[in-house]
Design a protein around this motif. Structure first.
Motif, mmCIF file in Angstrom:
data_model
loop_
_atom_site.group_PDB
_atom_site.id
_atom_site.type_symbol
_atom_site.label_atom_id
_atom_site.label_comp_id
_atom_site.label_asym_id
_atom_site.label_seq_id
_atom_site.Cartn_x
_atom_site.Cartn_y
_atom_site.Cartn_z
ATOM 1 N N PHE A 5 10.380 6.667 -44.028
ATOM 2 C CA PHE A 5 9.400 5.529 -43.892
ATOM 3 C C PHE A 5 10.310 4.406 -43.480
ATOM 4 N N VAL A 115 8.640 8.191 -39.988
ATOM 5 C CA VAL A 115 7.206 7.175 -39.924
ATOM 6 C C VAL A 115 7.504 5.626 -39.876
ATOM 7 N N VAL A 117 6.427 1.973 -39.401
ATOM 8 C CA VAL A 117 5.352 0.967 -39.694
ATOM 9 C C VAL A 117 5.744 -0.538 -39.216
ATOM 10 N N HIS A 161 2.126 2.625 -36.492
ATOM 11 C CA HIS A 161 1.583 1.928 -37.366
ATOM 12 C C HIS A 161 1.938 0.503 -37.290
ATOM 13 N N VAL A 163 0.601 -3.016 -39.417
ATOM 14 C CA VAL A 163 0.024 -3.832 -40.481
ATOM 15 C C VAL A 163 0.113 -5.115 -40.447
ATOM 16 N N ALA A 174 -3.233 -1.370 -47.014
ATOM 17 C CA ALA A 174 -3.053 -0.758 -45.622
ATOM 18 C C ALA A 174 -1.767 0.189 -45.763
ATOM 19 N N LEU A 175 -0.493 -0.623 -46.047
ATOM 20 C CA LEU A 175 0.744 0.140 -45.941
ATOM 21 C C LEU A 175 0.551 1.392 -47.011
ATOM 22 N N ILE A 178 -1.159 4.262 -45.240
ATOM 23 C CA ILE A 178 -0.428 4.884 -44.328
ATOM 24 C C ILE A 178 0.682 5.923 -45.018
ATOM 25 N N GLU A 182 0.771 10.094 -44.856
ATOM 26 C CA GLU A 182 1.809 10.744 -44.474
ATOM 27 C C GLU A 182 2.441 11.574 -45.288
#
Length: 186
Positions: A5, A115, A117, A161, A163, A174-175, A178, A182
């Motif tokens: 991440f 992933v 963000v 993504h 945020v 929110a984080l 996600i 995932e």
């Protein structure tokens, strides 16, 4: 397969604070400790907060191919050591990287399954207030960080993504959503 991440966004947006909250909520997440050429801030420990390297040491590690990503930011260099990341992935742990936008782009090329963000502030004024409030940079350094932040904010659309860190609890929720989604899909 363990997931990677990438948490990115401009300096002062609260990446570190959000990652701490995320790791409290999802304790199996491991943080990859980045390397930097900047001096430690008060309370920071080598090998825990960062691997603090001299410019020559950083150059030698680049030449040896030790970084999966590295970038210059606000007059200093930062990078993710391949050994830091690989050790955690080999153990099957999901890993969080806190890196700047330049590094996130390199990770996207090297690890397309990571992933990504993007953390954004509610406004540039809020970002300025946060940078001043943390008390770690002088006025010139803050202006340099804000100038870089403007270009980074324009890149937000590149990330799967996004945020907005306006209210910490809501941004952390929110984080977490996600990351949990995932991890469940992996």
């Amino acid at each position: 397969m363990a997931r990677v991440f990438v948490i990115t966004g401009p300096s002062g947006v609260g990446k570190g604070t959000l990652i701490r909250a995320l790791r409290e909520r999802i304790p199996e997440l491991e943080l990859s400790v980045s390397a930097t050429t900047r001096a430690p801030r008060p309370g920071e420990t080598d090998g825990v907060d960062y691997h603090f390297l001299s410019g020559a040491q950083f150059d030698a590690r680049i030449a040896a191919g030790d970084f999966v990503e590295h970038a210059s930011y606000a007059g200093h260099r930062y990078g993710t050591l391949r050994s830091e990341l690989q050790r955690r992935l080999d153990a099957g742990a999901p890993v969080v990287l806190e890196i700047e936008v330049q590094g996130a782009r390199q990770i996207r090329e090297a690890m397309p399954d990571a992933v990504q963000v993007f953390i954004e502030p509610p406004s540039e004024a809020a970002l300025r207030t946060r940078l001043i409030g943390r008390g770690t940079d002088g006025p010139e350094q803050i202006e340099a960080r804000l100038q870089t932040a403007r270009a980074e904010l324009a890149a937000g659309h590149e990330f799967a993504h996004r945020v907005c860190n306006d209210r910490l609890d809501e941004a952390a929720d929110a984080l977490e959503a996600i990351v949990r989604a995932e991890l469940a899909a992996a």
